[in-house]
Design a protein around this motif. Structure first.
Motif, PDB file in Angstrom:
ATOM      1  N   LEU A  46     -27.261 -15.566 -56.863  1.00 53.06           N
ATOM      2  CA  LEU A  46     -27.935 -15.920 -58.106  1.00 53.06           C
ATOM      3  C   LEU A  46     -28.394 -17.377 -58.158  1.00 53.06           C
ATOM      4  O   LEU A  46     -29.043 -17.781 -59.117  1.00 53.06           O
ATOM      5  N   SER A  49     -32.169 -17.655 -58.228  1.00 53.05           N
ATOM      6  CA  SER A  49     -32.669 -17.148 -59.505  1.00 53.05           C
ATOM      7  C   SER A  49     -32.452 -18.163 -60.628  1.00 53.05           C
ATOM      8  O   SER A  49     -33.329 -18.380 -61.459  1.00 53.05           O
ATOM      9  N   GLU A  50     -31.300 -18.788 -60.645  1.00 54.55           N
ATOM     10  CA  GLU A  50     -31.017 -19.781 -61.679  1.00 54.55           C
ATOM     11  C   GLU A  50     -31.838 -21.060 -61.480  1.00 54.55           C
ATOM     12  O   GLU A  50     -32.203 -21.717 -62.441  1.00 54.55           O
ATOM     13  N   ASN A  52     -34.858 -21.202 -60.352  1.00 59.58           N
ATOM     14  CA  ASN A  52     -36.233 -20.919 -60.763  1.00 59.58           C
ATOM     15  C   ASN A  52     -36.299 -20.213 -62.108  1.00 59.58           C
ATOM     16  O   ASN A  52     -37.288 -19.541 -62.405  1.00 59.58           O
ATOM     17  N   PHE A  53     -35.282 -20.355 -62.941  1.00 60.66           N
ATOM     18  CA  PHE A  53     -35.230 -19.621 -64.205  1.00 60.66           C
ATOM     19  C   PHE A  53     -36.383 -19.990 -65.123  1.00 60.66           C
ATOM     20  O   PHE A  53     -37.064 -19.118 -65.663  1.00 60.66           O
ATOM     21  N   ASN A  56     -39.718 -18.613 -63.843  1.00 58.23           N
ATOM     22  CA  ASN A  56     -39.809 -17.163 -64.068  1.00 58.23           C
ATOM     23  C   ASN A  56     -39.993 -16.842 -65.543  1.00 58.23           C
ATOM     24  O   ASN A  56     -40.735 -15.927 -65.900  1.00 58.23           O
ATOM     25  N   GLN A  57     -39.332 -17.594 -66.410  1.00 57.62           N
ATOM     26  CA  GLN A  57     -39.465 -17.386 -67.844  1.00 57.62           C
ATOM     27  C   GLN A  57     -40.895 -17.697 -68.301  1.00 57.62           C
ATOM     28  O   GLN A  57     -41.473 -16.949 -69.103  1.00 57.62           O
TER      29      GLN A  57
END
Length: 144
Positions: A46, A49-50, A52-53, A56-57
């Motif tokens: 993760l 993912s975190e 690039n949060f 992505n949002q």
């Protein structure tokens, strides 16, 4: 002859090996100290993912906005984001990017980066080192 990559569990880690210098040793004066932390693979699935949060949002919000209002709405919002990113304090002062937080709607929430950002992560709020304001400004403007 020096190895190009040092093997550590079959993962290439270039920060531990000597860089190409005149004697096969890393030139720390010109390139700075090597950081092994930046060269390692993420330790948890993760983590990427975190990291690039927010990106992505933003992509998800732009896609939703495009489907609802059309192409002009996300383009206008991206232009406002870019203009808000350009508003900075002087180079020797830390910038809070309040305008960008207001556009994203995150100005009324308190997160991890609000509390620990200045202490550990990106820039020290109470730094012991303070550069000359004139030199830092000239460097930012490209005069030096």
């Amino acid at each position: 002859m020096f190895l190009k990559y040092c093997l550590k569990d079959s993962v290439p880690v270039t920060g531990l090996c000597p860089q190409a210098g005149s004697y096969g040793v890393q030139d720390s004066l010109r390139r700075g100290f090597s950081s092994v932390k930046n060269e390692l693979l993420p330790s948890h699935p993760l983590e990427l993912s975190e990291k690039n949060f927010q990106l992505n949002q933003d992509k998800m919000n732009f896609n939703t906005l495009r489907n609802i209002q059309g192409l002009h709405a996300p383009l206008k919002l991206q232009m406002e984001y870019r203009a808000a990113r350009q508003i900075q304090r002087l180079p020797f002062l830390p910038s809070s990017n309040l305008a960008l937080d207001t556009l994203r709607g995150s100005d009324d929430s308190i997160g991890f980066e609000d509390i620990l950002n200045g202490i550990m992560l990106f820039y020290p709020v109470q730094s012991e080192l303070m550069g000359d304001p004139h030199i830092m400004t000239e460097y930012k403007l490209g005069v030096l």
